[in-house]
Design an enzyme around this catalytic site. Structure first.
Site, PDB file in Angstrom:
ATOM      1  N   HIS A   5      -5.798 -16.789  10.655  1.00  0.00           N
ATOM      2  CA  HIS A   5      -5.466 -17.722   9.744  1.00  0.00           C
ATOM      3  C   HIS A   5      -5.482 -19.278   9.996  1.00  0.00           C
ATOM      4  O   HIS A   5      -5.065 -19.512  10.961  1.00  0.00           O
ATOM      5  CB  HIS A   5      -3.941 -17.536   8.943  1.00  0.00           C
ATOM      6  CG  HIS A   5      -3.934 -18.125   7.649  1.00  0.00           C
ATOM      7  ND1 HIS A   5      -3.831 -19.522   7.415  1.00  0.00           N
ATOM      8  CD2 HIS A   5      -3.933 -17.822   6.308  1.00  0.00           C
ATOM      9  CE1 HIS A   5      -3.562 -19.533   6.220  1.00  0.00           C
ATOM     10  NE2 HIS A   5      -3.656 -18.618   5.418  1.00  0.00           N
ATOM     11  N   ARG A  28     -12.785 -18.086   5.436  1.00  0.00           N
ATOM     12  CA  ARG A  28     -11.708 -18.233   6.700  1.00  0.00           C
ATOM     13  C   ARG A  28     -12.192 -18.421   8.263  1.00  0.00           C
ATOM     14  O   ARG A  28     -11.824 -19.093   8.938  1.00  0.00           O
ATOM     15  CB  ARG A  28     -10.542 -17.113   6.640  1.00  0.00           C
ATOM     16  CG  ARG A  28      -9.345 -17.416   6.808  1.00  0.00           C
ATOM     17  CD  ARG A  28      -8.314 -16.510   6.445  1.00  0.00           C
ATOM     18  NE  ARG A  28      -7.745 -16.944   4.976  1.00  0.00           N
ATOM     19  CZ  ARG A  28      -6.624 -16.139   4.584  1.00  0.00           C
ATOM     20  NH1 ARG A  28      -6.237 -15.139   5.156  1.00  0.00           N
ATOM     21  NH2 ARG A  28      -6.229 -16.352   3.542  1.00  0.00           N
ATOM     22  N   GLY A  84      -1.446 -14.690  -2.919  1.00  0.00           N
ATOM     23  CA  GLY A  84      -1.604 -13.648  -3.977  1.00  0.00           C
ATOM     24  C   GLY A  84      -2.585 -12.502  -4.122  1.00  0.00           C
ATOM     25  O   GLY A  84      -2.866 -12.235  -3.127  1.00  0.00           O
ATOM     26  N   ALA A 134       0.684  -1.221   0.064  1.00  0.00           N
ATOM     27  CA  ALA A 134       0.011   0.029   0.071  1.00  0.00           C
ATOM     28  C   ALA A 134       0.734   1.120   0.165  1.00  0.00           C
ATOM     29  O   ALA A 134       0.630   2.346  -0.822  1.00  0.00           O
ATOM     30  CB  ALA A 134      -0.872  -0.169   1.287  1.00  0.00           C
ATOM     31  N   LYS A 178       9.736   2.234  10.085  1.00  0.00           N
ATOM     32  CA  LYS A 178      10.554   2.010  11.208  1.00  0.00           C
ATOM     33  C   LYS A 178      11.575   0.984  10.828  1.00  0.00           C
ATOM     34  O   LYS A 178      12.407   0.659  11.958  1.00  0.00           O
ATOM     35  CB  LYS A 178       9.484   1.909  12.291  1.00  0.00           C
ATOM     36  CG  LYS A 178       8.627   0.594  12.220  1.00  0.00           C
ATOM     37  CD  LYS A 178       7.909   0.172  13.402  1.00  0.00           C
ATOM     38  CE  LYS A 178       7.028  -0.980  13.246  1.00  0.00           C
ATOM     39  NZ  LYS A 178       6.252  -1.146  14.326  1.00  0.00           N
ATOM     40  N   ARG A 234     -12.493 -10.764   5.914  1.00  0.00           N
ATOM     41  CA  ARG A 234     -11.773 -10.477   4.479  1.00  0.00           C
ATOM     42  C   ARG A 234     -11.729 -11.840   3.769  1.00  0.00           C
ATOM     43  O   ARG A 234     -11.457 -12.841   4.262  1.00  0.00           O
ATOM     44  CB  ARG A 234     -10.322 -10.085   4.804  1.00  0.00           C
ATOM     45  CG  ARG A 234      -9.619  -9.785   3.557  1.00  0.00           C
ATOM     46  CD  ARG A 234      -8.346  -9.345   3.938  1.00  0.00           C
ATOM     47  NE  ARG A 234      -7.553 -10.513   4.730  1.00  0.00           N
ATOM     48  CZ  ARG A 234      -6.645 -11.246   4.094  1.00  0.00           C
ATOM     49  NH1 ARG A 234      -6.158 -10.826   2.795  1.00  0.00           N
ATOM     50  NH2 ARG A 234      -5.948 -12.251   4.712  1.00  0.00           N
ATOM     51  N   ALA A 253       3.181 -12.160   1.995  1.00  0.00           N
ATOM     52  CA  ALA A 253       1.814 -12.835   1.533  1.00  0.00           C
ATOM     53  C   ALA A 253       2.438 -14.155   0.348  1.00  0.00           C
ATOM     54  O   ALA A 253       3.162 -13.623  -0.365  1.00  0.00           O
ATOM     55  CB  ALA A 253       1.141 -11.613   0.756  1.00  0.00           C
ATOM     56  N   GLN A 254       1.891 -15.196   0.757  1.00  0.00           N
ATOM     57  CA  GLN A 254       2.150 -16.265  -0.069  1.00  0.00           C
ATOM     58  C   GLN A 254       1.078 -16.429  -1.142  1.00  0.00           C
ATOM     59  O   GLN A 254       1.235 -16.751  -2.113  1.00  0.00           O
ATOM     60  CB  GLN A 254       2.115 -17.448   0.963  1.00  0.00           C
ATOM     61  CG  GLN A 254       3.205 -17.476   1.841  1.00  0.00           C
ATOM     62  CD  GLN A 254       3.075 -18.705   2.860  1.00  0.00           C
ATOM     63  OE1 GLN A 254       2.130 -19.422   2.863  1.00  0.00           O
ATOM     64  NE2 GLN A 254       4.077 -19.004   3.664  1.00  0.00           N
ATOM     65  N   GLU A 299      -8.588 -19.682  -3.360  1.00  0.00           N
ATOM     66  CA  GLU A 299      -8.662 -19.951  -1.791  1.00  0.00           C
ATOM     67  C   GLU A 299      -9.972 -19.846  -1.179  1.00  0.00           C
ATOM     68  O   GLU A 299     -11.135 -19.691  -2.085  1.00  0.00           O
ATOM     69  CB  GLU A 299      -7.874 -18.558  -1.445  1.00  0.00           C
ATOM     70  CG  GLU A 299      -6.288 -18.782  -1.730  1.00  0.00           C
ATOM     71  CD  GLU A 299      -5.461 -17.642  -1.355  1.00  0.00           C
ATOM     72  OE1 GLU A 299      -5.769 -16.799  -0.271  1.00  0.00           O
ATOM     73  OE2 GLU A 299      -4.647 -17.204  -1.887  1.00  0.00           O
ATOM     74  N   HIS A 330      -3.685 -12.948  12.213  1.00  0.00           N
ATOM     75  CA  HIS A 330      -3.281 -12.882  10.519  1.00  0.00           C
ATOM     76  C   HIS A 330      -3.514 -11.494  10.098  1.00  0.00           C
ATOM     77  O   HIS A 330      -2.747 -10.903   9.455  1.00  0.00           O
ATOM     78  CB  HIS A 330      -3.806 -13.750   9.794  1.00  0.00           C
ATOM     79  CG  HIS A 330      -3.541 -13.905   8.143  1.00  0.00           C
ATOM     80  ND1 HIS A 330      -1.932 -14.231   8.075  1.00  0.00           N
ATOM     81  CD2 HIS A 330      -4.007 -13.869   7.192  1.00  0.00           C
ATOM     82  CE1 HIS A 330      -2.119 -14.046   6.650  1.00  0.00           C
ATOM     83  NE2 HIS A 330      -3.390 -13.766   6.044  1.00  0.00           N
ATOM     84  N   SER A 390       3.166  -7.335   3.621  1.00  0.00           N
ATOM     85  CA  SER A 390       3.085  -7.659   2.329  1.00  0.00           C
ATOM     86  C   SER A 390       4.126  -8.493   1.717  1.00  0.00           C
ATOM     87  O   SER A 390       3.720  -9.491   1.004  1.00  0.00           O
ATOM     88  CB  SER A 390       2.887  -6.306   1.282  1.00  0.00           C
ATOM     89  OG  SER A 390       2.254  -5.241   1.785  1.00  0.00           O
ATOM     90  N   ASP A 449       1.136   0.273  15.441  1.00  0.00           N
ATOM     91  CA  ASP A 449       1.470   1.815  15.778  1.00  0.00           C
ATOM     92  C   ASP A 449       0.653   2.898  15.095  1.00  0.00           C
ATOM     93  O   ASP A 449       0.142   4.123  15.631  1.00  0.00           O
ATOM     94  CB  ASP A 449       2.846   2.192  15.368  1.00  0.00           C
ATOM     95  CG  ASP A 449       3.627   0.970  15.905  1.00  0.00           C
ATOM     96  OD1 ASP A 449       3.270  -0.264  16.210  1.00  0.00           O
ATOM     97  OD2 ASP A 449       5.061   1.091  16.068  1.00  0.00           O
TER      98      ASP A 449
HETATM   99  C1  SIN Z   1      -2.587 -17.192   2.473  1.00  0.00           C
HETATM  100  O1  SIN Z   1      -1.854 -17.257   1.513  1.00  0.00           O
HETATM  101  O2  SIN Z   1      -3.175 -18.194   2.816  1.00  0.00           O
HETATM  102  C2  SIN Z   1      -2.831 -15.858   2.835  1.00  0.00           C
HETATM  103  C3  SIN Z   1      -3.338 -15.035   1.760  1.00  0.00           C
HETATM  104  C4  SIN Z   1      -4.160 -13.817   2.479  1.00  0.00           C
HETATM  105  O3  SIN Z   1      -4.148 -13.766   3.720  1.00  0.00           O
HETATM  106  O4  SIN Z   1      -4.938 -13.261   1.811  1.00  0.00           O
END
Ligand code: SIN
Length: 523
Positions: free
Chosen positions: A230, A276, A49, A16, A35, A372, A46-47, A113, A337, A43, A209
């Site tokens: 997560h 989730r 996508g 961002a 910091k 989310r 992030a695995q 996902e 998460h 970010s 923060d």
């Molecule tokens: C994940 O790879 O499971 C996390 C992706 C996400 O939090 O959007």
């Protein structure tokens, strides 16, 4: 004190912040203040996508529907429409800029996902999307002569004059010197707060923060009770809660109880790929009933070569810990998460305070609702990072004076007090404000946080004591909202109010020195 002047200040260097800085550089001089180091951000890790509509069998209407369903009636429709529709433009824009997502035979390889009705998750480097995408943007930012990065500067105050933001005060964590940055606009992209919990998938820097700074300046905080856990973080006592991407379940991995049963099949038609909040809560119940601290993730039935190629980094990491993800049962349990709510903004990423913009996880734009949808967050960074920069560029500041300020000092003797507080707080947050909460637990936590706030409220000039005050403030904001929301919805489950209550289809808004407000969702 040293004083610098910029057009825009961006705080934070995740996707961002980098997006906002990149676009802001077309309009003037930009400072990026972080910091730690520029390439350390949530970010980056992030695995999964980035979710975007990329195929003819998918549509914006479907992506919007999935986002609203996952959000449990708390998403603002106009914000979701902006996210999904502009998201397609932003993704194509970065592809045009040279970003390479994984492809096969000329087509994007799209992942799946939880909560998605179509394959629409673009990924890069297999399971290294965050790393590839933030590194890509970092290169773009470094090419811009009008962007000035500042590392190891911790922001201690947002500066205001005549009710508008005029800059920031920061402390150099290496030298202890204080620096003032004046600007027409501050874009805060400081990420989330999941590190306030004992088990988290986030880096150490995710301590919220920015939320405390914005709250102290008078910004509205929305829906902060919703914390996304997560479902599948690795559980090995003594090691970090390493994220095992939901995309692994998207490729067919199973969640198994201690008798080897796929329990999610009985709970939701999408089984392991249910939204989730449902998967995390179901695992929580399995753990409570079994008396064990984890359940299992199994990929033993899947093609090992395909798994190794698609999830190479996860495979290697687990191998180093003595686990072969293609053969072994992987012990997993939920971990904090993502902060679903945050600092409230309008559709231009603008807060209620002139000159202050928020994007990324720190923001509550209205797109996330109560839970989310997976992989919508990187998309939100691209869409609202650009929107923030464009709106910020329209501002002028006739009197951007920052006034006289007391310096903040780093007294290293107070560091251990802070670290002890941090550990104790993480235990309290996980015990009383974890996946399942109730009135008496929240009240216990709140009493503790209020005591700390009272004790440290005047410690504005000592860096570590101020951090204690800020952390206790953020925790109390979560607890206040969790107490008020007498229902269960998405990332907020109350054992004493187990049902979703239609009367609570409202945002909970908190602002310093004001009563909590309830505001209707924009449908
Ligand atoms: C994940 O790879 O499971 C996390 C992706 C996400 O939090 O959007």
């Amino acid at each position: 004190m040293q004083i610098f002047e910029f057009d825009t200040i961006v705080i934070g260097s995740g996707l961002a912040g980098l997006t906002a800085a990149y676009h802001s550089s077309s309009f003037g001089k930009v400072a990026v203040v972080t910091k730690s180091e520029l390439d350390i951000s949530n970010s980056y890790y992030a695995q999964g996508g980035i979710a975007a509509v990329m195929t003819s069998d998918d549509s914006p209407a479907l992506h919007i529907k999935d986002t609203l369903t996952a959000g449990r009636g708390l998403c603002d429709l106009d914000a979701v429409e902006v996210l999904v529709n502009e998201g397609i433009e932003r993704v194509n824009e970065i592809i045009g800029m040279g970003m390479k997502f994984d492809m096969q035979k000329g087509k994007y390889l799209l992942g799946m996902e939880g909560g998605h009705s179509k394959r629409r998750i673009l990924h890069a480097g297999g399971d290294a999307t965050g790393k590839v995408l933030t590194s890509f943007f970092l290169e773009k930012v470094k090419e811009k002569p009008s962007i000035y990065p500042f590392e190891y500067l911790s922001v201690v105050k947002l500066l205001k004059n005549n009710d508008r933001i005029t800059g920031i005060m920061a402390i150099d964590l290496r030298t202890g010197s204080n620096i003032i940055f004046k600007a027409k606009a501050v874009i805060l992209a400081t990420g989330g707060l999941s590190r306030l919990f004992a088990r988290s998938t986030n880096p150490d820097t995710a301590t919220g923060d920015g939320i405390a700074l914005a709250y102290e300046a008078g910004a509205e905080i929305a829906d902060i009770e919703f914390i996304q856990f997560h479902p599948s973080a690795l559980y090995i006592p003594g090691t970090d809660a390493y994220l095992i991407s939901e995309a692994v379940r998207g490729e067919g991995a199973w969640l198994l109880d201690h008798n080897g049963n796929r329990f999610m099949k009985e709970i939701h038609p999408l089984a392991e790929l249910a939204p989730r909040d449902i998967v995390a809560y179901s695992i929580f119940k399995q753990i409570r009933e079994s008396g064990k601290d984890y359940i299992y993730l199994s990929l033993k039935h899947l093609d090992p070569e395909k798994i190794k190629n698609r999830f190479y980094n996860i495979y290697i990491h687990l191998k180093e810990l003595g686990l072969d993800m293609t053969k072994d049962l992987l012990p997993v349990s939920p971990a904090a998460h993502y902060m679903v709510g945050g600092i409230r903004t309008n559709l231009d990423a603008e807060t209620n305070i002139k000159g202050l913009f928020i994007c990324g996880e720190a923001a509550s734009t209205g797109v996330m609702g109560a839970n989310r949808l997976a992989s919508n967050s990187l998309l939100e960074c691209l869409v609202f990072g650009k929107r923030a920069s464009e709106k910020a560029a329209q501002l002028t500041c006739a009197n951007c004076d920052t006034g006289i300020l007391n310096p903040v000092k780093i007294n290293s003797e107070n560091e251990s007090t802070f670290l002890t507080f941090q550990n104790e707080t993480a235990t309290i947050m996980s015990k009383y404000l974890g996946i399942v909460r109730n009135k008496s637990g929240i009240e216990k936590a709140l009493a503790n946080f209020r005591e700390v706030i009272e004790k440290y409220r005047h410690e504005k000039d000592d860096y570590y004591l101020m951090k204690i005050f800020h952390s206790a403030t953020i925790c109390s904001l979560i607890a206040n909202a969790a107490l008020k929301r007498e229902e269960s919805r998405g990332g907020h489950i109350r054992s004493d109010f187990p049902e979703e209550d239609p009367g609570f289809q409202v945002h909970i808004i908190q602002q310093k020195n004001k009563e909590i407000q309830f505001e209707p969702v924009r449908k």
